[in-house]
Write a protein that holds these residues in place. Structure first.
Motif, PDB file in Angstrom:
ATOM      1  N   ASP A  66       0.651  -1.025  -0.053  1.00 38.36           N
ATOM      2  CA  ASP A  66       0.180   0.025   0.530  1.00 38.36           C
ATOM      3  C   ASP A  66       0.838   1.007   0.467  1.00 38.36           C
ATOM      4  N   VAL A  67       2.768   0.835  -0.539  1.00 36.19           N
ATOM      5  CA  VAL A  67       3.414   2.172  -0.906  1.00 36.19           C
ATOM      6  C   VAL A  67       2.248   3.582  -2.048  1.00 36.19           C
ATOM      7  N   GLY A  68       1.428   2.957  -2.477  1.00 37.23           N
ATOM      8  CA  GLY A  68       0.816   3.559  -4.003  1.00 37.23           C
ATOM      9  C   GLY A  68       1.624   3.591  -4.979  1.00 37.23           C
ATOM     10  N   VAL A  69       1.472   2.952  -6.378  1.00 38.90           N
ATOM     11  CA  VAL A  69       2.034   3.333  -6.991  1.00 38.90           C
ATOM     12  C   VAL A  69       2.862   3.997  -7.703  1.00 38.90           C
ATOM     13  N   THR A 252      -6.948   0.714   6.357  1.00 44.45           N
ATOM     14  CA  THR A 252      -7.763   0.965   5.238  1.00 44.45           C
ATOM     15  C   THR A 252      -6.963   0.649   3.689  1.00 44.45           C
ATOM     16  N   GLY A 253      -5.761   1.107   3.683  1.00 48.05           N
ATOM     17  CA  GLY A 253      -5.007   0.903   2.532  1.00 48.05           C
ATOM     18  C   GLY A 253      -5.030   2.313   1.694  1.00 48.05           C
ATOM     19  N   GLN A 254      -4.711   1.550   0.496  1.00 41.59           N
ATOM     20  CA  GLN A 254      -5.772   2.540  -0.552  1.00 41.59           C
ATOM     21  C   GLN A 254      -6.657   3.105  -0.215  1.00 41.59           C
ATOM     22  N   ASN A 255      -7.862   2.566   0.244  1.00 40.17           N
ATOM     23  CA  ASN A 255      -8.876   3.960   0.326  1.00 40.17           C
ATOM     24  C   ASN A 255      -8.581   5.174   1.610  1.00 40.17           C
ATOM     25  N   VAL A 285       1.628   3.166   3.501  1.00 36.39           N
ATOM     26  CA  VAL A 285       0.024   4.157   3.110  1.00 36.39           C
ATOM     27  C   VAL A 285       0.264   5.006   3.667  1.00 36.39           C
ATOM     28  N   VAL A 286       1.692   5.576   4.318  1.00 36.96           N
ATOM     29  CA  VAL A 286       1.327   6.549   5.252  1.00 36.96           C
ATOM     30  C   VAL A 286       2.804   7.006   4.464  1.00 36.96           C
TER      31      VAL A 286
END
Length: 324
Positions: A66-69, A252-255, A285-286
């Motif tokens: 969940d770091v993000g693309v 919630t990760g990507q949410n 996610v942070v």
């Protein structure tokens, strides 16, 4: 355990307190560490050099954590650049390099978070976020920590859409020993915010924290409501609010990215608190939220205790995740 000072500086601690603080953070981030660190170790298992296969595996590990693309692509590009420049980078050095590159992306340009400017009195904080992210609990914990540091705090229960939100904030006010301004359920949120700031000025309070409703079903309505709250507070304190704190549920990760997108469109968010990081493997996610929105992460929640809402220290956070 000694609390972290909300002033942005840690209170004086002995070695035992420092050790306990580190252990508490490690425990709160344990699931994220096991997930992300485990995936990264699997990516380099049996490899002696950082080649394309290793980079692909690292990319997958970051995205699935969940770091993000977009942030993951930045990290991979930086790693590729380091490998090309330094020539002899091996997998044994990868941990240190990843730590350095991620450190540069998180709260970019900010080494130490200074959350509140107490030269402004009262210092007015408007807290936003969807229902269920831990918004009211975050407000309560902030109030309790500020009260323990000698600050006079007034809470405003402007989430009048839900009776439970007002009741919960009232309980926190009693627990923290701070004042609260509230009205009947269904009252105009802006009216509550106005009364809260006006009351805080009359009581010579140091800090005002105003809770707001977290409904996203009508984005235009949300924007109008938050704008109205800001405007009425300015009638009492012209430069209020001094902080707009967005609370995001880390589990919630990507949410969490979606929540950040919607609220940054609806109002001028100046800081982020990421809650519920304990017990979730989605703490990456942070990293992504801090990088993508260029808004400083100021607080993280890593447990149920009041002191588990802590001032965000990116060095401690990243080292905790990447520590052997």
């Amino acid at each position: 355990m000694a609390l972290f000072g909300i002033f942005g500086k840690k209170k004086a601690q002995n070695q035992e307190d420092i050790k306990e603080n580190k252990e508490s953070l490690d425990a709160g981030l344990d699931a994220t560490k096991k997930s992300l660190w485990g995936k990264l170790q699997h990516a380099i298992l049996g490899k002696s050099e950082v080649d394309a296969d290793v980079l692909d595996a690292i990319e997958e590990a970051l995205i699935t954590s969940d770091v993000g693309v977009e942030t993951t692509i930045k990290i991979i590009e930086r790693l590729e650049s380091r490998v090309a420049r330094d020539k002899y980078v091996g997998t044994a050095e990868l941990n240190a390099i990843l730590t350095e590159e991620i450190m540069d992306l998180v709260n970019a340009g900010v080494e130490i978070v200074e959350p509140f400017d107490f030269s402004k009195k009262p210092y007015v904080i408007m807290v936003v976020g969807v229902n269920g992210v831990g918004k009211t609990t975050t407000i309560g914990k902030l109030a309790a920590q500020l009260r323990s540091e000698g600050k006079k705090v007034v809470l405003g229960a402007a989430d009048t859409f839900r009776a439970a939100a007002v009741d919960q904030l009232d309980i926190w006010a009693q627990r923290a020993g701070v004042d609260i301004v509230k009205q009947a359920m269904g009252s105009d949120p802006a009216s509550v915010a106005y009364d809260t700031v006006k009351s805080a000025v009359a009581r010579d309070a140091d800090v005002v924290i105003v809770d707001t409703a977290g409904r996203l079903h009508n984005k235009v309505g949300l924007m109008n409501e938050l704008t109205k709250i800001r405007n009425v507070m300015k009638k009492v304190v012209p430069d209020a609010p001094h902080e707009v704190l967005l609370v995001i549920d880390g589990s919630t990760g990507q949410n969490g990215f979606i929540q950040a997108q919607e609220f940054t469109k609806a109002t001028d968010v100046t800081a982020i608190a990421v809650t519920k990081l304990d017990g979730t493997a989605k703490g990456g996610v942070v990293i992504g939220i801090s990088d993508q929105f260029n808004i400083p992460v100021k607080f993280i929640g890593v447990g149920e205790k009041i002191e588990d809402l802590r001032l965000f220290d990116k060095k401690d956070f990243i080292e905790s995740i990447f520590r052997n």
